[in-house]
Design a protein around this motif. Structure first.
Motif, PDB file in Angstrom:
ATOM      1  N   HIS A 166       0.862  -1.278  -0.053  1.00 33.29           N
ATOM      2  CA  HIS A 166       0.112   0.139  -0.082  1.00 33.29           C
ATOM      3  C   HIS A 166       0.892   1.337  -0.117  1.00 33.29           C
ATOM      4  N   GLY A 168       2.660   4.631   1.085  1.00 32.31           N
ATOM      5  CA  GLY A 168       3.106   5.127   2.160  1.00 32.31           C
ATOM      6  C   GLY A 168       4.579   5.448   2.102  1.00 32.31           C
ATOM      7  N   THR A 208       4.786  -0.788   5.064  1.00 35.04           N
ATOM      8  CA  THR A 208       4.958   0.647   4.684  1.00 35.04           C
ATOM      9  C   THR A 208       4.109   1.557   5.575  1.00 35.04           C
ATOM     10  N   LYS A 210       1.770   4.079   6.448  1.00 35.15           N
ATOM     11  CA  LYS A 210       0.732   4.890   5.914  1.00 35.15           C
ATOM     12  C   LYS A 210       0.627   6.280   6.343  1.00 35.15           C
ATOM     13  N   GLN A 211       0.138   7.278   5.826  1.00 36.62           N
ATOM     14  CA  GLN A 211       0.148   8.521   6.016  1.00 36.62           C
ATOM     15  C   GLN A 211      -0.573   8.747   7.599  1.00 36.62           C
ATOM     16  N   TRP A 213      -0.707   6.819   9.761  1.00 39.58           N
ATOM     17  CA  TRP A 213       0.176   6.213  11.009  1.00 39.58           C
ATOM     18  C   TRP A 213       1.100   7.459  11.478  1.00 39.58           C
TER      19      TRP A 213
END
Length: 284
Positions: A166, A168, A208, A210-211, A213
């Motif tokens: 995904h 990120g 990866t 994520k924004q 997170w």
């Protein structure tokens, strides 16, 4: 009456001190756009020198946490892209920003590491890696301008056929011997990467980032001060030895300033025209 006066003096000083602390915290929150506005660094994963140094992030430092809504995250790849918009940008001793993130969005202690690369979804279904020439690819293969020592030689850090799964960020600690946080990207066997506790209690590899997170971006550092907290915990060994010396010197200077100022103020008052005139009158 004297006791009442002294009690009121203590109450007034306490209220004043509390007000100053509250004002400082409010200013920091408004400035950073995040809560808490600063964090104590608990490990040496970002340390550049064994003795610590101002400018890089060492264990025991306090670091302001800037909201990613107030500042765009610039990755290592973007900061080292020749002719790129962000070429030459540095933060905490290396190109690119240092971010604070929650591993897989969970409740583990947040990680503060450098953002190496941002991957976004291409409209055609593949991946774009910002700061590189990679566009609409199924997997990411890229070499960073970061020297790594292993296998008896020195090589540039490389990821090969990495599937981000995904969109990120790919992340890494500056002092982690080129080990990338995301195990799937460690194609050169430079380390196992990081693990995270999932919502169901199981433990799995860090994915990866994520924004959503991302907790924030590492801003200015206040060196050494956070070592006090680590000194009261099991993480005191992470603090560079020189940081304790610098902290002691800083504390001594801060404690000495009021005494020096009071002596200076008294000296000024003693030599003022009014004081000299009073002294002459007494002598006469």
């Amino acid at each position: 009456m004297r006791l009442v006066g002294e009690a009121w003096s203590w109450i007034r000083e306490t209220i004043l001190a509390g007000g100053l602390i509250a004002t400082l915290i409010t200013v920091l929150v408004l400035m950073t756009g995040s809560w808490p506005p600063m964090v104590v660094i608990e490990s040496n994963s970002m340390q550049h020198d064994a003795n610590g140094e101002v400018g890089s992030i060492d264990a025991g430092d306090l670091v302001l946490v800037m909201s990613d809504e107030q500042k765009n995250i610039i990755t290592f790849a973007e900061a080292t892209e020749e002719g790129g918009v962000y070429e030459g940008y540095e933060s905490h001793g290396m190109p690119g920003d240092v971010i604070i993130y929650l591993k897989n969005g969970g409740t583990d202690t947040p990680v503060i590491h450098r953002a190496l690369l941002e991957v976004v979804a291409n409209e055609s279904g593949g991946w774009d890696a910002l700061g590189t020439t990679l566009r609409n690819v199924d997997t990411i293969t890229w070499t960073f301008d970061i020297l790594c020592s292993y296998h008896g030689g020195e090589y540039n850090l490389k990821i090969e056929d990495w599937d981000p799964v995904h969109a990120g960020y790919l992340t890494k600690g500056d002092n982690n011997d080129c080990m990338i946080d995301q195990p799937a990207a460690n194609s050169q066997s430079q380390g196992p990467g990081l693990s995270a506790t999932n919502s169901d209690g199981s433990v799995g590899p860090v994915e990866t980032v994520k924004q959503e997170w991302v907790v924030g971006i590492a801003g200015a550092e206040i060196p050494w001060v956070g070592a006090i907290k680590l000194g009261l915990s099991n993480n005191s060994d992470s603090v560079p030895g020189s940081s304790w010396t610098k902290l002691a010197i800083t504390a001594f200077v801060l404690l000495a300033i009021p005494a020096i100022w009071e002596r200076f103020a008294n000296r000024v008052m003693e030599t003022s025209p009014e004081a000299l005139q009073a002294q002459r009158e007494e002598e006469e």
